[in-house]
Design a protein around this motif. Structure first.
Motif, PDB file in Angstrom:
ATOM      1  N   ASP A   1     -11.672  26.213 -15.566  1.00  0.00           N
ATOM      2  CA  ASP A   1     -12.344  25.256 -14.697  1.00  0.00           C
ATOM      3  C   ASP A   1     -13.493  24.595 -15.457  1.00  0.00           C
ATOM      4  OD1 ASP A   1     -13.548  23.762 -12.759  1.00  0.00           O
ATOM      5  OD2 ASP A   1     -13.889  25.413 -11.351  1.00  0.00           O
ATOM      6  N   ASP A   2     -13.228  23.408 -15.983  1.00  0.00           N
ATOM      7  CA  ASP A   2     -14.266  22.669 -16.707  1.00  0.00           C
ATOM      8  C   ASP A   2     -14.733  21.455 -15.905  1.00  0.00           C
ATOM      9  OD1 ASP A   2     -12.119  20.982 -16.896  1.00  0.00           O
ATOM     10  OD2 ASP A   2     -12.226  20.703 -19.068  1.00  0.00           O
ATOM     11  N   SER A   3     -14.534  21.504 -14.589  1.00  0.00           N
ATOM     12  CA  SER A   3     -14.805  20.335 -13.748  1.00  0.00           C
ATOM     13  C   SER A   3     -16.273  19.913 -13.756  1.00  0.00           C
ATOM     14  CB  SER A   3     -14.342  20.606 -12.315  1.00  0.00           C
ATOM     15  OG  SER A   3     -14.974  21.763 -11.784  1.00  0.00           O
ATOM     16  N   ARG A   4     -17.179  20.840 -14.054  1.00  0.00           N
ATOM     17  CA  ARG A   4     -18.600  20.484 -14.059  1.00  0.00           C
ATOM     18  C   ARG A   4     -18.991  19.697 -15.305  1.00  0.00           C
ATOM     19  NH1 ARG A   4     -21.173  26.202 -11.889  1.00  0.00           N
ATOM     20  NH2 ARG A   4     -20.600  25.927  -9.690  1.00  0.00           N
TER      21      ARG A   4
ATOM     22  N   PRO B   1     -15.457  16.105 -15.229  1.00  0.00           N
ATOM     23  CA  PRO B   1     -14.981  15.853 -13.856  1.00  0.00           C
ATOM     24  C   PRO B   1     -13.608  15.204 -13.795  1.00  0.00           C
ATOM     25  CG  PRO B   1     -17.278  15.176 -14.114  1.00  0.00           C
ATOM     26  CD  PRO B   1     -16.771  15.483 -15.487  1.00  0.00           C
ATOM     27  N   TRP B   2     -13.243  14.494 -14.852  1.00  0.00           N
ATOM     28  CA  TRP B   2     -11.961  13.798 -14.880  1.00  0.00           C
ATOM     29  C   TRP B   2     -10.795  14.741 -15.185  1.00  0.00           C
ATOM     30  CZ3 TRP B   2     -10.416  15.012 -19.709  1.00  0.00           C
ATOM     31  CH2 TRP B   2     -11.421  15.212 -20.677  1.00  0.00           C
ATOM     32  N   ASN B   3     -11.093  16.005 -15.487  1.00  0.00           N
ATOM     33  CA  ASN B   3     -10.054  16.916 -15.962  1.00  0.00           C
ATOM     34  C   ASN B   3      -9.685  17.980 -14.933  1.00  0.00           C
ATOM     35  OD1 ASN B   3      -8.284  17.697 -18.071  1.00  0.00           O
ATOM     36  ND2 ASN B   3      -9.649  19.394 -18.634  1.00  0.00           N
ATOM     37  N   GLU B   4      -9.882  17.712 -13.658  1.00  0.00           N
ATOM     38  CA  GLU B   4      -9.630  18.733 -12.644  1.00  0.00           C
ATOM     39  C   GLU B   4      -8.165  19.155 -12.570  1.00  0.00           C
ATOM     40  OE1 GLU B   4     -11.193  17.626  -8.871  1.00  0.00           O
ATOM     41  OE2 GLU B   4     -13.273  18.026  -9.455  1.00  0.00           O
TER      42      GLU B   4
ATOM     43  N   THR C   1      -7.503  22.566 -13.972  1.00  0.00           N
ATOM     44  CA  THR C   1      -8.129  23.735 -13.354  1.00  0.00           C
ATOM     45  C   THR C   1      -7.064  24.753 -12.925  1.00  0.00           C
ATOM     46  OG1 THR C   1     -10.007  22.443 -12.561  1.00  0.00           O
ATOM     47  CG2 THR C   1      -9.572  24.533 -11.456  1.00  0.00           C
TER      48      THR C   1
END
Length: 253
Positions: free
Chosen positions: A115-118, A121-124, A127
Motif C-alpha cells: 500500500d503506497d497510496s500515501r 496516490p495514482w498507484n492504488e 494495493t
C-alpha cells in the motif's frame, strides 16, 4: 565494495558477498557483461571484488539479460503481483525451471501486502491487503512449492510502501494526523513469527531436494547434492568452491 564486501553484516554464499541489483534492467546488458562476464573488459570475476550478483527480473521474456549480463541469478522484488509478470506466484515454477536449465539462482520475493497510496496516490491499483497475515503465509507457500532456490522479503521496514514486517505499535503522527496501522489482535511480532516458521520450513525442504544448483561464474556446475564429483570431495570441508550442495548453501542462506 571495498568498504563493505567483507562485512559479516553482508550476506555471503560460498565465501562471496551477495549483491541484489535493483532495477538492473535499466543498465545496458553490455555494461553488466563488461563487469560480470569472466572475459569482460572490466571483469570482477576472480578478483577480490567478485561476488554473487542477482539481477531484478520483470518477465521471463527478458531472462536473456540475466545470461548476457553475466549475472549469477535473479530475484522478483515487487510485493504486489500487478507490477510485473515475474512477481506473480503462478509464474514462479516456470522461472525455477528456467533457472535450473541455465544454472542460475532463482530467488522468489514475497511481501505481507502492499500500500503506497500515501506517497503514490495514482498507484492504488497495486494495493494489496495484508489479510491479517494470510497473504504472507500464502506467498510463503507458493515459494515453498515453486522450486525457488531462496526467498527474499520485501520488506523489513519499507513503511512508505506498506510492506514492513518489523514489530509495530499503534502510532499517530502529531503533525500530519496520519495514523499508522498495527497488526491487530495478532500482536506486534505477527510477521516475524510467520517468517521464523516458514523460513525454517523452506530451509528444511531445500536440504531434502534431490538436486541443487549454485552459481558458478566459471561455467563449471557439475555438482549436485548426493552426487559430488572428485573436485567436491577434494575441496575444503568436502564442498565445492563455486558449486556447493544444498546443505552448504542453505546453511549460509
Amino acid at each position: 565494495m571495498e568498504r563493505y564486501n567483507k562485512s559479516t553484516a553482508l550476506l555471503h554464499v560460498g565465501g562471496k558477498p551477495v549483491y541484489f541489483m535493483y532495477d538492473s534492467y535499466r543498465i545496458p546488458r553490455q555494461e553488466w557483461a563488461d563487469m560480470l562476464a569472466p572475459n569482460g573488459a572490466n571483469t570482477v570475476r576472480g578478483t577480490e571484488w567478485d561476488g554473487v550478483f542477482i539481477a531484478l527480473l520483470l518477465d521471463l521474456k527478458e531472462a536473456d539479460a540475466v545470461l548476457s549480463g553475466g549475472f549469477d541469478g535473479f530475484y522478483t522484488y515487487f510485493a504486489s503481483e500487478v507490477v510485473s509478470p515475474a512477481g506473480k506466484p503462478e509464474n514462479w515454477p516456470g522461472l525455477a525451471r528456467w533457472a535450473n536449465e541455465h544454472k542460475k539462482l532463482f530467488i522468489a520475493s514475497i511481501g505481507p501486502g502492499y500500500d503506497d497510496s500515501r506517497i503514490r496516490p495514482w498507484n492504488e491499483g497495486a494495493t494489496r491487503s495484508r489479510e491479517t497475515g494470510a497473504r504472507y503465509r500464502r506467498y510463503w507457500d507458493h515459494a515453498l512449492s515453486s522450486g525457488a532456490h531462496a526467498v527474499s522479503i520485501t520488506s523489513y521496514n519499507e513503511w512508505g510502501e506498506g510492506t514492513q514486517i518489523e514489530p509495530v505499535q499503534p502510532w499517530t503522527d502529531a503533525v500530519l494526523g496520519t495514523a499508522y496501522k498495527d497488526y491487530g489482535t495478532e500482536g506486534p511480532h505477527l510477521y516475524l513469527n510467520i517468517t521464523r516458521e516458514y523460513a525454517s520450513r523452506f530451509i528444511d525442504s531445500r536440504v531434502h531436494r534431490a538436486h541443487r544448483l549454485t552459481p558458478d561464474s566459471s561455467g563449471d556446475s557439475d555438482c549436485r547434492s548426493g552426487s559430488r564429483d572428485a573436485r567436491c570431495s577434494s575441496s575444503q570441508g568436502g564442498t565445492c568452491t563455486g558449486c556447493q550442495d544444498a546443505h552448504t548453501v542453505h546453511d549460509e542462506l
